[in-house]
Design a protein around this motif. Structure first.
Motif, PDB file in Angstrom:
ATOM      1  N   VAL A   1       4.420  -7.195  -0.821  1.00  0.00           N
ATOM      2  CA  VAL A   1       4.091  -8.765  -0.807  1.00  0.00           C
ATOM      3  C   VAL A   1       3.526  -8.990  -2.253  1.00  0.00           C
ATOM      4  N   ILE A   2       2.712  -8.073  -2.816  1.00  0.00           N
ATOM      5  CA  ILE A   2       1.933  -8.366  -4.008  1.00  0.00           C
ATOM      6  C   ILE A   2       2.883  -8.595  -5.264  1.00  0.00           C
TER       7      ILE A   2
ATOM      8  N   ALA B   1      10.236  -0.616   0.687  1.00  0.00           N
ATOM      9  CA  ALA B   1       9.055   0.370  -0.075  1.00  0.00           C
ATOM     10  C   ALA B   1       8.681   1.205   1.396  1.00  0.00           C
ATOM     11  N   LEU B   2       9.017   0.960   2.592  1.00  0.00           N
ATOM     12  CA  LEU B   2       8.409   1.490   3.489  1.00  0.00           C
ATOM     13  C   LEU B   2       9.203   2.855   3.630  1.00  0.00           C
ATOM     14  N   GLY B   3      10.673   2.691   3.472  1.00  0.00           N
ATOM     15  CA  GLY B   3      11.232   4.008   3.429  1.00  0.00           C
ATOM     16  C   GLY B   3      10.842   4.902   2.409  1.00  0.00           C
TER      17      GLY B   3
ATOM     18  N   VAL C   1       8.025   0.572  -6.921  1.00  0.00           N
ATOM     19  CA  VAL C   1       6.843   0.216  -7.561  1.00  0.00           C
ATOM     20  C   VAL C   1       5.785  -0.323  -6.582  1.00  0.00           C
ATOM     21  N   ALA C   2       6.383  -1.050  -5.555  1.00  0.00           N
ATOM     22  CA  ALA C   2       5.659  -1.537  -4.588  1.00  0.00           C
ATOM     23  C   ALA C   2       4.894  -0.457  -3.675  1.00  0.00           C
TER      24      ALA C   2
ATOM     25  N   GLY D   1       0.108   0.481   2.794  1.00  0.00           N
ATOM     26  CA  GLY D   1      -0.010   0.234   1.402  1.00  0.00           C
ATOM     27  C   GLY D   1       1.310  -0.356   0.923  1.00  0.00           C
ATOM     28  N   ALA D   2       2.442   0.409   1.479  1.00  0.00           N
ATOM     29  CA  ALA D   2       3.826  -0.051   1.030  1.00  0.00           C
ATOM     30  C   ALA D   2       3.986  -1.576   1.326  1.00  0.00           C
TER      31      ALA D   2
END
Ligand SMILES: Nc1ncnc2c1ncn2[C@@H]1O[C@H](COP(=O)(O)OP(=O)(O)O)[C@@H](O)[C@H]1O
Ligand SMILES: [Mg+2]
Lengths: 235, 301
Positions: free
Chosen positions: B255-256, B22-24, B237-238, B249-250
């Motif tokens: 994790v969520i 997600a970070l990317g 989506v994350a 946030g990512a």
């Protein structure tokens, strides 16, 4: 120092500048005045490489810099304080100033330039650690100018530094502009809607109307020009 | 209770992997305002790079060992960083001034290209990922069984997150990234070479995706050229859940999603596990479109 020849710039197919020419002598303050939408911002953005030049030349110290990437133009000693200041309001005052010195590797020089900026605008020193977004409009303008000076430019482009500021603050900022020009010998191209003040502090002026230079001359002479008086100096 | 903690740890491990991908997405979005839909395929290529590297590394390092695991991951990250940079340079940069939709469609094209090339080069059938790190006997704590692999996933993710945080907040290139994300014109006026920063961002994001690919393959050792599609979508989506453009946030979003998906699969039904992420996407778009940690986007004119 700066010589613009027949510059044409447009947004898509719509031309905003129709072949303007102007020149800025080293050590002087030159102003570009004109109504909203005349093409002042477009001119400065073309000079600093933020807009593509369609035709014409921008000679900076004799070299054509038209369409060079912005970071290379900055490296040549040209610094642009953009319209609306474009402060990084998510970063601190100090970080904004450090970004101004992005191309400088020498920490010693960066420290000295920081001291310069703080001595020019002591208000910035008081707010050093503060997020820039919390500064007032006047303080943000000081920060924008201080940040632009951090790269130790030879030519400074200022786009409407008086925009949205109270008259007293405008006076302070203009005094600083004169100080920067006199004491550091910095050449300045000043874009203003406040023609009165701009002609007062500048040596030479150009009047821009719908993308064309319609008048030019010594600032003192322009202030006496009846056309300029009626159109830009409020009678 | 221990069953719950067990599921939580499983979820955290999956979530960590999604977070790294997600970070990317979020970094590239932050800087170019576009979703790089080929990002999930970099995750796949990271795993395949590891697959082909492992035997080579085994000739110089004792395998499986922590050392061989780190070597495979490090080289795979470097390869994918280079790949990410090349993809940006060839596919996206020429379209920089085009409408975002053009670039988005190109990204989907790049994604399909990587998937089909992967099938052609690696073969479509799943491959067994080699053992590059030793699997220690399962740790039993009460009724809890935690595999050493899960601990490794969590530890590596934590280290990478801290390293990323350091780069973004404390280094010059990190400051340039933040400046560029905030205002590209102003960043250029500072003398920042925006092309270099964009390349760096793609490289960094791709390296994290490659790390995720290796961690994933170590835990779920069947890899195939389409393995990036679902994790890629879930990581996207994350990123939206956390607030696209926002780095913490990512990570949080990943994790969520990982935890929710694992808990739902464990306690309710595993039939819908892949639908969880998309349910969450719909909810977040209805309730808080800017994401959990995202600020309202101020449209710049
Ligand atoms: N981003 C843009 N897209 C299209 N037209 C623009 C854009 N920016 C400015 N223009 C047009 O170019 C002309 C010159 O604008 P500008 O240089 O901003 O004027 P000034 O700074 O003198 O107020 C105006 O007619 C304006 O409408
Ligand atoms: Mg303007």
């Amino acid at each position: 120092m700066l010589e613009i020849k027949n510059l044409t710039v447009g947004y898509g197919a719509i031309p905003a500048l129709h072949g303007i020419s102007l020149s800025v002598k080293a050590g002087s303050i030159v102003t570009l005045i004109g109504a909203n939408g005349a093409g002042k911002t477009t001119t400065l953005k073309a000079v600093s490489g933020l807009l593509k030049v369609q035709s014409g030349e921008i000679l900076y110290e004799g070299r054509n810099i038209a369409n060079l990437p912005t970071h290379q133009i900055v490296k040549l000693g040209l610094s642009h304080v953009p319209e609306g200041r474009m402060i990084f309001t998510n970063l601190t005052v100090l970080e904004n100033l450090q970004l101004g010195a992005y191309l400088q590797q020498d920490r010693q020089i960066i420290r000295r330039e920081l001291e310069h900026a703080f001595s020019l605008f002591p208000r910035l020193l008081e707010r050093e650690k503060q997020i820039a977004g919390t500064l007032s409009g006047g303080e943000q303008q000081m920060l924008a100018i201080g940040r632009a000076l951090m790269s130790r430019p030879k030519l400074l482009l200022l786009d409407e530094p008086s925009l949205g500021l109270a008259p007293l603050l405008v006076k302070t900022i203009f005094e600083k502009i004169v100080e920067i020009n006199r004491e550091r010998g910095l050449t300045i191209l000043l874009v203003e809607q406040n023609a009165n003040l701009a002609l007062e502090i500048s040596h030479f002026g150009y009047v821009l109307e719908t993308g064309k230079v319609v008048l030019s001359g010594d600032s003192a002479a322009l202030r006496q020009n009846p056309q300029v008086k009626s159109a830009y100096l409020g009678g | 209770m221990s069953e719950f903690i067990q599921q939580l740890i499983n979820g955290l491990a999956l979530g960590s992997i999604l977070a790294l991908i997600a970070l990317g997405y979020t970094m590239v979005y932050g800087i170019l305002r576009f979703i790089n839909f080929a990002h999930g395929d970099i995750f796949m290529l990271g795993a395949f790079a590891g697959f082909y590297l492992a035997p080579k590394v085994a000739t110089v390092l004792p395998t499986p060992s922590i050392g061989s695991g780190l070597a495979v991951m490090g080289i795979s990250m470097a390869i994918c960083a280079g790949l990410g940079i090349v993809i940006e340079r060839l596919a996206y940069r020429p379209l920089r001034s085009r409408p975002k939709l053009t670039v988005l469609i190109t990204a989907i094209g790049v994604s399909l290209f990587l998937e089909y090339t992967g099938q052609f080069v690696f073969g479509a059938a799943p491959k067994k990922f080699p053992e590059i790190i030793p699997v220690y006997p399962i740790m039993k704590l009460g009724g809890l069984s935690v595999t050493s692999n899960q601990i490794i996933v969590l530890a590596v993710t934590l280290i990478l997150l801290l390293a990323l945080r350091f780069i973004v907040l404390k280094t010059k290139i990190g400051m340039a990234m933040r400046a560029l994300a905030f205002n590209p014109e102003a960043a250029a006026l500072m003398g920042i070479n925006t092309d270099v920063v964009i390349s760096f961002t793609f490289g960094l994001g791709s390296a994290l995706a490659a790390a995720a690919g290796i961690l994933f393959a170590v835990n779920y050792p069947a890899i195939d050229p389409l393995m990036g599609i679902l994790p890629g979508l879930k990581a996207f989506v994350a990123a939206v859940l956390g607030g696209i453009g926002n780095l913490p946030g990512a990570a949080l979003g990943g994790v969520i999603i990982g935890v929710t998906e694992t808990l739902v699969a464990g306690y309710i039904s595993s039939t819908y596990r892949d639908a969880i992420a998309f349910g969450i996407l719909i909810l977040i778009l209805l309730i808080k479109p800017s994401g959990l940690l995202g600020k309202k986007e101020i449209e710049k004119v």
